[in-house]
Design a protein around this motif. Structure first.
Motif, mmCIF file in Angstrom:
data_model
loop_
_atom_site.group_PDB
_atom_site.id
_atom_site.type_symbol
_atom_site.label_atom_id
_atom_site.label_comp_id
_atom_site.label_asym_id
_atom_site.label_seq_id
_atom_site.Cartn_x
_atom_site.Cartn_y
_atom_site.Cartn_z
ATOM 1 N N HIS A 1 1.090 -1.332 0.183
ATOM 2 C CA HIS A 1 -0.164 -0.068 -0.011
ATOM 3 C C HIS A 1 0.855 1.119 0.107
ATOM 4 N N ASP A 2 1.894 1.197 0.777
ATOM 5 C CA ASP A 2 2.918 2.573 0.737
ATOM 6 C C ASP A 2 3.451 2.521 -0.482
ATOM 7 N N ARG A 3 3.882 1.515 -0.969
ATOM 8 C CA ARG A 3 4.627 1.726 -2.343
ATOM 9 C C ARG A 3 3.640 2.131 -3.479
ATOM 10 N N ALA A 4 2.488 1.789 -3.391
ATOM 11 C CA ALA A 4 1.552 2.311 -4.290
ATOM 12 C C ALA A 4 1.444 3.622 -4.477
ATOM 13 N N GLU A 5 1.170 3.985 -2.918
ATOM 14 C CA GLU A 5 0.932 5.504 -2.788
ATOM 15 C C GLU A 5 2.155 6.512 -3.074
ATOM 16 N N ASN A 6 3.211 5.988 -3.228
ATOM 17 C CA ASN A 6 4.403 6.606 -3.565
ATOM 18 C C ASN A 6 4.921 6.422 -4.937
ATOM 19 N N THR A 7 4.119 5.807 -5.968
ATOM 20 C CA THR A 7 4.528 5.899 -7.339
ATOM 21 C C THR A 7 4.100 7.103 -7.804
ATOM 22 N N LEU B 1 -1.898 13.495 -6.466
ATOM 23 C CA LEU B 1 -2.337 14.189 -5.136
ATOM 24 C C LEU B 1 -1.902 15.508 -5.220
ATOM 25 N N LYS B 2 -1.029 15.930 -5.872
ATOM 26 C CA LYS B 2 -0.347 17.296 -5.859
ATOM 27 C C LYS B 2 -1.306 18.283 -7.013
ATOM 28 N N GLY B 3 -2.251 17.492 -7.614
ATOM 29 C CA GLY B 3 -2.873 18.158 -8.709
ATOM 30 C C GLY B 3 -2.084 18.282 -9.727
ATOM 31 N N ARG B 4 -1.239 17.578 -10.057
ATOM 32 C CA ARG B 4 -0.131 17.436 -11.298
ATOM 33 C C ARG B 4 -0.948 16.395 -12.392
ATOM 34 N N ARG C 1 -9.555 -3.001 -4.538
ATOM 35 C CA ARG C 1 -10.437 -2.139 -5.170
ATOM 36 C C ARG C 1 -11.188 -1.054 -4.378
ATOM 37 N N TYR C 2 -12.333 -1.791 -4.210
ATOM 38 C CA TYR C 2 -13.413 -1.262 -3.515
ATOM 39 C C TYR C 2 -13.106 -0.459 -1.983
ATOM 40 N N MET C 3 -12.458 -1.019 -1.080
ATOM 41 C CA MET C 3 -11.929 -0.265 -0.023
ATOM 42 C C MET C 3 -11.017 0.932 -0.304
ATOM 43 N N GLY C 4 -10.387 0.728 -1.146
ATOM 44 C CA GLY C 4 -9.521 2.007 -1.496
ATOM 45 C C GLY C 4 -10.485 3.026 -2.226
ATOM 46 N N ASP C 5 -11.314 2.410 -2.888
ATOM 47 C CA ASP C 5 -12.357 3.601 -3.610
ATOM 48 C C ASP C 5 -13.056 4.516 -2.591
ATOM 49 N N LEU C 6 -13.454 3.663 -1.469
ATOM 50 C CA LEU C 6 -14.173 4.407 -0.556
ATOM 51 C C LEU C 6 -13.266 5.257 0.505
ATOM 52 N N SER C 7 -11.991 5.148 0.646
ATOM 53 C CA SER C 7 -11.117 5.749 1.347
ATOM 54 C C SER C 7 -10.428 6.823 0.607
ATOM 55 N N GLY C 8 -9.017 6.324 0.039
ATOM 56 C CA GLY C 8 -8.200 7.245 -0.814
ATOM 57 C C GLY C 8 -8.776 7.923 -1.988
ATOM 58 N N GLY C 9 -9.697 7.039 -2.538
ATOM 59 C CA GLY C 9 -10.492 7.371 -3.767
ATOM 60 C C GLY C 9 -11.113 8.953 -3.742
ATOM 61 N N GLN C 10 -11.720 9.152 -2.524
ATOM 62 C CA GLN C 10 -12.702 10.220 -2.307
ATOM 63 C C GLN C 10 -11.688 11.603 -2.133
ATOM 64 N N VAL C 11 -10.495 11.240 -1.886
ATOM 65 C CA VAL C 11 -9.456 12.453 -2.028
ATOM 66 C C VAL C 11 -9.049 12.703 -3.342
ATOM 67 N N LYS D 1 -10.802 12.143 -6.129
ATOM 68 C CA LYS D 1 -11.947 12.803 -6.589
ATOM 69 C C LYS D 1 -11.940 14.298 -6.541
ATOM 70 N N LYS D 2 -11.688 14.920 -5.431
ATOM 71 C CA LYS D 2 -11.686 16.173 -5.193
ATOM 72 C C LYS D 2 -10.629 16.940 -6.017
ATOM 73 N N VAL D 3 -9.557 16.236 -5.724
ATOM 74 C CA VAL D 3 -8.126 16.854 -6.631
ATOM 75 C C VAL D 3 -8.483 16.728 -8.012
ATOM 76 N N ALA D 4 -8.988 15.569 -8.569
ATOM 77 C CA ALA D 4 -9.362 15.859 -9.972
ATOM 78 C C ALA D 4 -10.385 16.815 -10.463
ATOM 79 N N GLN D 5 -11.452 17.024 -9.663
ATOM 80 C CA GLN D 5 -12.425 17.967 -9.848
ATOM 81 C C GLN D 5 -11.787 19.146 -10.114
ATOM 82 N N ARG D 6 -10.876 19.593 -9.080
ATOM 83 C CA ARG D 6 -10.211 20.906 -9.026
ATOM 84 C C ARG D 6 -9.413 21.251 -10.019
#
Length: 311
Positions: free
Chosen positions: A43-49, A56-59, A154-164, A166-171
């Protein structure tokens, strides 16, 4: 709309009370705990790709976000096809929540928004995504007990970090406030994500699995993370060669038609072809201002020589 608390029919016998499924009595040998601890490193490695960190930085470039949505569409199409196939299998049935969780239709809406009515004709499954898809189908058809790992990842990630995300992509992409383009992250039939995740973990822990099977599920979950990271890496490689936006000029990009793996441009950039495509190289070079100036001068000289010869 039916919630995570009740079945679509709303019968009293189907109502689940969250107070009955609290995590107070969680054991270290429960599947949810084994998965949490056993996949922490992945999980940590995936988050740090690089792809995720940039996201996450909006780039995130719109063209790259569209390709990521395509990858998700093929992934969830495979996952939900196999979940439907195993909905009555006691080793998976308690985790079958099509109304609450299924993402394929939401992703189809997003692709229609990005690519238009003929979106199905414009998308192709990339090489990394295809490997992920093939593994999901293999598991669903030959080792259905391991399907739990892919659904959990997949689904537990979508309900957790995926919500963050969503906001980043929208902005970052200036998407409509009405949530077009990000329907994938919208779970209309889950009123409380935290409580639903508790329910899901409780259902996982209640599965009749021996120690060996639990260990295999944890191993498969780590494989799922690796497949996701391969997709991220593939997207990152594509992103390095995209301009700020595909339509803003720069190198030509794949238009979505045909097999992306056979596109000389992408094949070269992804390292799947030895020589670079001379056409794309020439076009890219010709777009450089200095080269255009030299070409213009040459054309003028050539025109003068031709005129002198004719005279």
């Amino acid at each position: 709309m039916p919630s995570a608390l009740e079945s679509p029919e709303g019968g009293e016998e189907d109502i689940l009370h969250y107070e009955e499924i609290e995590d107070d009595a969680v054991s270290p040998m429960d599947l949810s705990e084994l998965l949490k601890e056993g996949t922490k490193e992945s999980h940590d490695r995936a988050e740090n790709t690089q792809f995720v960190k940039d996201f996450l930085k909006g780039r995130i470039k719109k063209e790259l976000f569209k390709l990521a949505t395509v990858a998700l569409y093929f992934t969830y199409s495979a996952l939900e096809e196999e979940m439907d196939r195993n909905k009555d299998n006691p080793l998976f049935a308690p985790l079958y929540f099509p109304v609450e969780l299924h993402r394929r239709e939401a992703l189809a809406k997003d692709l229609k928004y990005f690519y238009g009515e003929d979106w199905k004709e414009k998308i192709q499954c990339s090489e990394a995504t295809q490997q992920y898809v093939d593994r999901i189908h293999h598991v669903g058809q030959h080792e259905p007990e391991l399907l739990v790992a892919h659904a959990y990842t997949r689904y537990m990630g979508d309900l957790s970090g995926g919500q963050v995300l969503k906001k980043v992509a929208q902005r970052a992409l200036k998407l409509p406030s009405t949530e077009e383009g990000i329907q994938f992250y919208v779970f209309d039939n889950i009123s409380n994500a935290q409580q639903f995740k508790q329910l899901y973990r409780a259902r996982m822990n209640a599965l009749d699995l021996d120690k060996n099977t639990k260990e295999r599920i944890v191993e498969e979950a780590n494989k799922a993370f690796r497949f996701n990271m391969q997709v991220f890496d593939e997207l990152d490689k594509i992103g390095r060669w995209l301009g700020e936006e595909a339509q803003d000029g720069g190198f030509p990009v794949h238009d979505g038609k045909g097999d992306i793996r056979k596109c000389p441009y992408y094949a070269d950039k992804l390292g799947t072809a030895s020589p670079s495509c001379p056409f794309h190289a020439a076009v890219g070079l010709a777009r450089q201002p200095l080269v255009q100036l030299v070409l213009a001068a040459c054309m003028a000289v050539a025109a003068g020589a031709a005129a002198w010869y004719i005279l």
